[in-house]
Motif scaffolding. Structure first.
Motif, PDB file in Angstrom:
ATOM      1  N   LYS A   8       0.809  -1.222   0.000  1.00  0.00           N
ATOM      2  CA  LYS A   8       0.000   0.000   0.000  1.00  0.00           C
ATOM      3  C   LYS A   8       0.839   1.268   0.000  1.00  0.00           C
ATOM      4  CE  LYS A   8      -3.329   2.623  -0.325  1.00  0.00           C
ATOM      5  NZ  LYS A   8      -4.187   2.598  -1.520  1.00  0.00           N
ATOM      6  N   THR A   9       1.930   1.281   0.742  1.00  0.00           N
ATOM      7  CA  THR A   9       2.585   2.564   1.016  1.00  0.00           C
ATOM      8  C   THR A   9       3.842   2.837   0.200  1.00  0.00           C
ATOM      9  OG1 THR A   9       3.933   1.652   2.827  1.00  0.00           O
ATOM     10  CG2 THR A   9       1.736   2.486   3.394  1.00  0.00           C
ATOM     11  N   GLN A  10       4.379   1.844  -0.538  1.00  0.00           N
ATOM     12  CA  GLN A  10       5.627   2.094  -1.259  1.00  0.00           C
ATOM     13  C   GLN A  10       5.454   3.205  -2.289  1.00  0.00           C
ATOM     14  OE1 GLN A  10       7.046   1.189  -4.523  1.00  0.00           O
ATOM     15  NE2 GLN A  10       9.115   1.747  -3.869  1.00  0.00           N
ATOM     16  N   ARG A  11       4.287   3.202  -2.975  1.00  0.00           N
ATOM     17  CA  ARG A  11       3.833   4.332  -3.791  1.00  0.00           C
ATOM     18  C   ARG A  11       2.317   4.256  -3.855  1.00  0.00           C
ATOM     19  NH1 ARG A  11       6.495   5.381  -9.564  1.00  0.00           N
ATOM     20  NH2 ARG A  11       5.038   7.117  -9.466  1.00  0.00           N
ATOM     21  N   TYR A  12       1.674   5.419  -3.801  1.00  0.00           N
ATOM     22  CA  TYR A  12       0.213   5.419  -3.770  1.00  0.00           C
ATOM     23  C   TYR A  12      -0.433   5.506  -5.149  1.00  0.00           C
ATOM     24  CZ  TYR A  12       0.733   6.187   1.244  1.00  0.00           C
ATOM     25  OH  TYR A  12       1.066   6.051   2.568  1.00  0.00           O
ATOM     26  N   GLY A  13       0.214   6.186  -6.088  1.00  0.00           N
ATOM     27  CA  GLY A  13      -0.452   6.523  -7.342  1.00  0.00           C
ATOM     28  C   GLY A  13      -0.187   5.573  -8.487  1.00  0.00           C
ATOM     29  N   ASP A  29     -14.815  -1.521  -5.084  1.00  0.00           N
ATOM     30  CA  ASP A  29     -14.577  -1.408  -6.529  1.00  0.00           C
ATOM     31  C   ASP A  29     -13.727  -0.200  -6.905  1.00  0.00           C
ATOM     32  OD1 ASP A  29     -16.309  -3.633  -7.195  1.00  0.00           O
ATOM     33  OD2 ASP A  29     -17.988  -2.318  -6.684  1.00  0.00           O
ATOM     34  N   THR A  30     -13.126   0.459  -5.922  1.00  0.00           N
ATOM     35  CA  THR A  30     -12.457   1.739  -6.169  1.00  0.00           C
ATOM     36  C   THR A  30     -10.947   1.596  -6.221  1.00  0.00           C
ATOM     37  OG1 THR A  30     -14.251   2.956  -5.102  1.00  0.00           O
ATOM     38  CG2 THR A  30     -12.132   4.084  -5.319  1.00  0.00           C
ATOM     39  N   GLU A  31     -10.349   2.161  -7.278  1.00  0.00           N
ATOM     40  CA  GLU A  31      -8.904   2.323  -7.348  1.00  0.00           C
ATOM     41  C   GLU A  31      -8.603   3.708  -6.791  1.00  0.00           C
ATOM     42  OE1 GLU A  31      -5.231   1.940 -10.571  1.00  0.00           O
ATOM     43  OE2 GLU A  31      -7.214   2.548 -11.276  1.00  0.00           O
ATOM     44  N   TYR A  32      -8.140   3.780  -5.555  1.00  0.00           N
ATOM     45  CA  TYR A  32      -7.982   5.071  -4.887  1.00  0.00           C
ATOM     46  C   TYR A  32      -6.824   5.891  -5.451  1.00  0.00           C
ATOM     47  CZ  TYR A  32     -10.935   2.890  -1.297  1.00  0.00           C
ATOM     48  OH  TYR A  32     -11.953   2.269  -0.640  1.00  0.00           O
ATOM     49  N   LEU A  33      -5.696   5.230  -5.748  1.00  0.00           N
ATOM     50  CA  LEU A  33      -4.484   5.941  -6.160  1.00  0.00           C
ATOM     51  C   LEU A  33      -4.154   7.033  -5.145  1.00  0.00           C
ATOM     52  CD1 LEU A  33      -5.212   6.253  -9.997  1.00  0.00           C
ATOM     53  CD2 LEU A  33      -3.758   4.566  -8.859  1.00  0.00           C
ATOM     54  N   ALA A  34      -4.351   6.701  -3.879  1.00  0.00           N
ATOM     55  CA  ALA A  34      -4.214   7.663  -2.790  1.00  0.00           C
ATOM     56  C   ALA A  34      -3.997   6.888  -1.492  1.00  0.00           C
ATOM     57  CB  ALA A  34      -5.480   8.527  -2.693  1.00  0.00           C
ATOM     58  N   PRO A  35      -3.602   7.573  -0.394  1.00  0.00           N
ATOM     59  CA  PRO A  35      -3.410   6.879   0.890  1.00  0.00           C
ATOM     60  C   PRO A  35      -4.732   6.519   1.559  1.00  0.00           C
ATOM     61  CG  PRO A  35      -2.898   9.208   1.124  1.00  0.00           C
ATOM     62  CD  PRO A  35      -3.128   8.975  -0.333  1.00  0.00           C
ATOM     63  N   ILE A  36      -5.483   5.674   0.887  1.00  0.00           N
ATOM     64  CA  ILE A  36      -6.755   5.153   1.394  1.00  0.00           C
ATOM     65  C   ILE A  36      -6.745   3.651   1.138  1.00  0.00           C
ATOM     66  CG2 ILE A  36      -9.282   5.231   1.230  1.00  0.00           C
ATOM     67  CD1 ILE A  36      -8.978   8.000  -0.102  1.00  0.00           C
ATOM     68  N   LEU A  37      -7.204   2.873   2.130  1.00  0.00           N
ATOM     69  CA  LEU A  37      -7.212   1.414   1.994  1.00  0.00           C
ATOM     70  C   LEU A  37      -8.513   0.859   2.538  1.00  0.00           C
ATOM     71  CD1 LEU A  37      -5.639  -1.269   1.410  1.00  0.00           C
ATOM     72  CD2 LEU A  37      -4.919  -1.199   3.812  1.00  0.00           C
ATOM     73  N   SER A  94       4.926  -8.420  -2.374  1.00  0.00           N
ATOM     74  CA  SER A  94       4.155  -7.192  -2.551  1.00  0.00           C
ATOM     75  C   SER A  94       3.669  -7.047  -3.985  1.00  0.00           C
ATOM     76  CB  SER A  94       5.028  -5.994  -2.176  1.00  0.00           C
ATOM     77  OG  SER A  94       4.429  -4.779  -2.580  1.00  0.00           O
ATOM     78  N   SER A  95       2.444  -6.582  -4.140  1.00  0.00           N
ATOM     79  CA  SER A  95       1.893  -6.341  -5.478  1.00  0.00           C
ATOM     80  C   SER A  95       2.694  -5.288  -6.243  1.00  0.00           C
ATOM     81  CB  SER A  95       0.427  -5.899  -5.382  1.00  0.00           C
ATOM     82  OG  SER A  95       0.308  -4.678  -4.663  1.00  0.00           O
ATOM     83  N   ARG A  96       3.492  -4.493  -5.547  1.00  0.00           N
ATOM     84  CA  ARG A  96       4.290  -3.459  -6.213  1.00  0.00           C
ATOM     85  C   ARG A  96       5.362  -4.037  -7.141  1.00  0.00           C
ATOM     86  NH1 ARG A  96       4.699   0.179  -7.992  1.00  0.00           N
ATOM     87  NH2 ARG A  96       6.320   1.448  -7.025  1.00  0.00           N
TER      88      ARG A  96
END
Length: 420
Positions: free
Chosen positions: A253-258, A313-321, A372-374
């Motif tokens: 989640k936090t390595q990169r948000y966007g 269903d949301t791709e936040y591309l932000a610091p939201i989980l 990690s998914s990253r």
């Protein structure tokens, strides 16, 4: 000056088709020489690139572009260096074109195999980042394709300056300048024309926001390689190592948000949730991540915001989980099937059988165990570079590198053989 956009785009397509034949026959040495010559030109023209980019930056400020878009638009010294280095890295990669695999004798005595060949002419439509012009040109060039690049109007001056460097490099290596053509008009009609050019283009690759990709997918007569969303999941199984689970889920989640391979939903097995969620939540809060959870999550973490159906269903591309506690592996895979985007999904578990089931049954372009998914990225996969990620099943899937910009044809070797 009034431009006949339709005639202009048709001319680009015809020139690209003619260049594609020459590029398909080009030797690896010539392609590598062109890539290195383009890199040299970018560095030599650094001042010109910066000056043209300043025009785009000023226009962007006047148009009210937000800080994030302006950041993506800017060509700093470091980004110019990175463009040149990226081209040199592509030159160092193995050339897939012409390689023959699976060559085998048939009972008739003939040998049958498959040869890698370029796709032909690739159209790439993208937004904001001028560095995409160099990256896309380099990948298409090395894979023996011609390409037509249509960048965003906000980067018009920057892209044209980069295009001049590309032409210099192609000509220095004796390759056709029309192998890489950057559309010179900001007229939006150029995109519509490109989408209808199925006689000249073999594939279109969009890089940009969901709206752009949806439009291209809807309107294009040309096959499209794309992904729409990156709603990526990590499932923590009740047989997971807790320290490993916390490390992987935090990084995802936090390595990169966007980025499209950032985790947007965390799924946790009920049997381990009360042990793994508190330490994970503490780390997320320290990083400033807003947590949204289901009722079972909020029973463990009472201060978490209630999640809605839209969150899944949301791709936040932000610091939201978003976080959901599920009964078991089957429930996790059901959630991914219903809400996932077939991009990247991961399981954290020490149970080999469950890991194998997840790998086999989750229908995504990248599926991971204890990672990690990253990592869902062309460079991390050893492709050297990527032109994008595809969640389609035809023709390429996952990160699209040099091999993804080629196709295969059957080759048959005989010695006067005839079919009886």
């Amino acid at each position: 000056m009034n431009l006949d956009v339709s005639a202009y785009m048709r001319r680009l397509g015809e020139q690209a088709r003619a260049a594609a034949r020459l590029m398909g026959a080009a030797e690896t040495g010539a392609k590598n020489a062109a890539l290195n010559a383009i890199a040299d030109a970018l560095l030599a023209e650094r001042a010109v690139l910066a000056a043209e980019n300043r025009k785009d930056m000023e226009n962007g400020r006047q148009r009210g572009l937000d800080a994030a878009l302006l950041d993506r638009l800017e060509l700093t010294d470091a980004r110019i260096d990175a463009m040149a280095e990226g081209l040199r890295q592509i030159a160092a990669l193995s050339d897939p074109v012409g390689s023959i695999g699976d060559l085998d004798y048939r009972p008739s005595g003939i040998q049958v195999g498959r040869m890698r060949v370029p796709l032909g002419v690739i159209g790439i439509i993208y937004e904001s980042r001028p560095n995409v012009t160099a990256d896309a040109a380099g990948l298409c060039l090395k894979s023996g394709n011609a390409c037509i690049l249509r960048g965003g109007s906000e980067a018009l001056h920057s892209n044209q300056a980069i295009a001049r460097c590309i032409r210099q490099g192609l000509e220095a290596a004796g390759l056709p300048a029309a192998a890489v053509q950057v559309v010179e008009t900001a007229d939006r009609a150029a995109v519509g024309e490109l989408l209808q050019m199925d006689a000249c283009l073999d594939v279109i690759i969009p890089r940009g926001g969901k709206g752009l990709i949806e439009r291209i997918t809807r309107e294009s007569k040309v096959p499209v390689i794309k992904h729409l969303d990156g709603v990526c999941h990590t499932y923590i199984d009740d047989q997971a190592d807790i320290d490993k689970a916390v490390r992987v889920a935090y990084n995802a989640k936090t390595q990169r948000y966007g980025t499209c391979n950032t985790m947007e939903t965390l799924l946790v097995a009920a049997g381990i949730a009360d042990r793994v969620l508190p330490p994970l939540a503490a780390r997320y809060r320290e990083a400033g991540v807003e947590l949204r959870g289901c009722e079972r999550t909020r029973a463990i973490l009472p201060d978490v915001t209630p999640a809605t159906e839209t969150d899944w269903d949301t791709e936040y591309l932000a610091p939201i989980l978003s976080i959901r506690v599920v009964d078991d592996l089957d429930a996790a895979m059901d959630h991914i099937e219903k809400h996932g985007s077939r991009h990247t999904d991961a399981i954290v578990t020490e149970h080999l059988g469950r890991a194998r089931r997840f790998l086999r049954e989750v229908d995504s372009s990248s599926v991971m165990v204890n990672a990690s998914s990253r990592f869902a990225d062309g460079f991390e996969y050893g492709l050297g570079a990527e032109i994008g990620i595809s969640t389609d099943k035809l023709h390429a899937r996952g990160p699209v590198g040099l091999e993804g910009l080629t196709t295969q044809k059957f080759v048959v070797l005989g010695d006067g053989h005839i079919r009886e």
